[in-house]
Motif scaffolding. Structure first.
Motif, PDB file in Angstrom:
ATOM      1  N   LEU A   1      -1.662  -9.726   3.722  1.00  0.00           N
ATOM      2  CA  LEU A   1      -2.052  -9.577   2.313  1.00  0.00           C
ATOM      3  C   LEU A   1      -0.831  -9.487   1.406  1.00  0.00           C
ATOM      4  N   MET A   2       0.150  -8.724   1.834  1.00  0.00           N
ATOM      5  CA  MET A   2       1.335  -8.513   1.010  1.00  0.00           C
ATOM      6  C   MET A   2       2.206  -9.762   0.944  1.00  0.00           C
ATOM      7  N   LYS A   3       2.264 -10.527   2.033  1.00  0.00           N
ATOM      8  CA  LYS A   3       3.038 -11.772   2.029  1.00  0.00           C
ATOM      9  C   LYS A   3       2.417 -12.796   1.088  1.00  0.00           C
TER      10      LYS A   3
ATOM     11  N   GLY B   1       5.089  -9.432  -5.688  1.00  0.00           N
ATOM     12  CA  GLY B   1       5.634 -10.075  -4.494  1.00  0.00           C
ATOM     13  C   GLY B   1       7.130  -9.862  -4.369  1.00  0.00           C
ATOM     14  N   THR B   2       7.832  -9.897  -5.496  1.00  0.00           N
ATOM     15  CA  THR B   2       9.272  -9.651  -5.506  1.00  0.00           C
ATOM     16  C   THR B   2       9.584  -8.218  -5.108  1.00  0.00           C
ATOM     17  N   LYS B   3       8.788  -7.274  -5.581  1.00  0.00           N
ATOM     18  CA  LYS B   3       9.002  -5.866  -5.237  1.00  0.00           C
ATOM     19  C   LYS B   3       8.676  -5.588  -3.768  1.00  0.00           C
ATOM     20  N   LEU B   4       7.715  -6.312  -3.224  1.00  0.00           N
ATOM     21  CA  LEU B   4       7.310  -6.106  -1.832  1.00  0.00           C
ATOM     22  C   LEU B   4       8.267  -6.748  -0.836  1.00  0.00           C
TER      23      LEU B   4
ATOM     24  N   VAL C   1       5.394   0.074   5.877  1.00  0.00           N
ATOM     25  CA  VAL C   1       4.006  -0.276   5.559  1.00  0.00           C
ATOM     26  C   VAL C   1       3.434   0.687   4.522  1.00  0.00           C
ATOM     27  N   ILE C   2       3.668   1.967   4.687  1.00  0.00           N
ATOM     28  CA  ILE C   2       3.135   2.950   3.742  1.00  0.00           C
ATOM     29  C   ILE C   2       3.764   2.769   2.368  1.00  0.00           C
ATOM     30  N   ARG C   3       5.080   2.571   2.321  1.00  0.00           N
ATOM     31  CA  ARG C   3       5.756   2.383   1.036  1.00  0.00           C
ATOM     32  C   ARG C   3       5.329   1.084   0.354  1.00  0.00           C
ATOM     33  N   SER C   4       5.159   0.018   1.107  1.00  0.00           N
ATOM     34  CA  SER C   4       4.718  -1.236   0.502  1.00  0.00           C
ATOM     35  C   SER C   4       3.261  -1.148   0.063  1.00  0.00           C
ATOM     36  N   LEU C   5       2.449  -0.420   0.797  1.00  0.00           N
ATOM     37  CA  LEU C   5       1.053  -0.220   0.400  1.00  0.00           C
ATOM     38  C   LEU C   5       0.972   0.553  -0.911  1.00  0.00           C
ATOM     39  N   ARG C   6       1.873   1.511  -1.070  1.00  0.00           N
ATOM     40  CA  ARG C   6       1.939   2.257  -2.323  1.00  0.00           C
ATOM     41  C   ARG C   6       2.216   1.311  -3.487  1.00  0.00           C
TER      42      ARG C   6
END
Length: 84
Positions: free
Chosen positions: A32-34, A41-44, A64-69
């Motif tokens: 999902l994040m990709k 997208g740039t921040k992830l 994963v937790i930080r990117s989900l945030r």
């Protein structure tokens, strides 16, 4: 305190249950994040790069937790009390 109360009520370890489910759904979350583009997208991207490297399970979970945030638009101080 919350972990102890949860364990008392359900006889299930909250932390183990959370980590198991986090590991179970990590590939779906990464996909999902990709797929995200634009500013989000740039921040992830740095978190996704960390995930693609051969890191320890703790580092993968942290990423994963930080990117989900970020994905959910939550403030870090609201999720991680005492960390900036």
């Amino acid at each position: 305190m919350i972990k102890a109360e949860f364990g008392r009520i359900t006889t299930i370890s909250l932390e183990q249950s959370f980590m198991y489910n986090l590991d179970n759904y990590t590939p779906t979350r990464i996909a999902l994040m990709k797929a995200k583009g634009g500013v989000l997208g740039t921040k992830l991207r740095p978190f996704l790069e960390t995930l693609s490297q051969n890191q320890s399970i703790d580092m993968r979970r942290d990423s994963v937790i930080r990117s989900l945030r970020l994905y959910l638009g939550e403030k870090q101080q609201d999720l991680f009390e005492g960390k900036a």
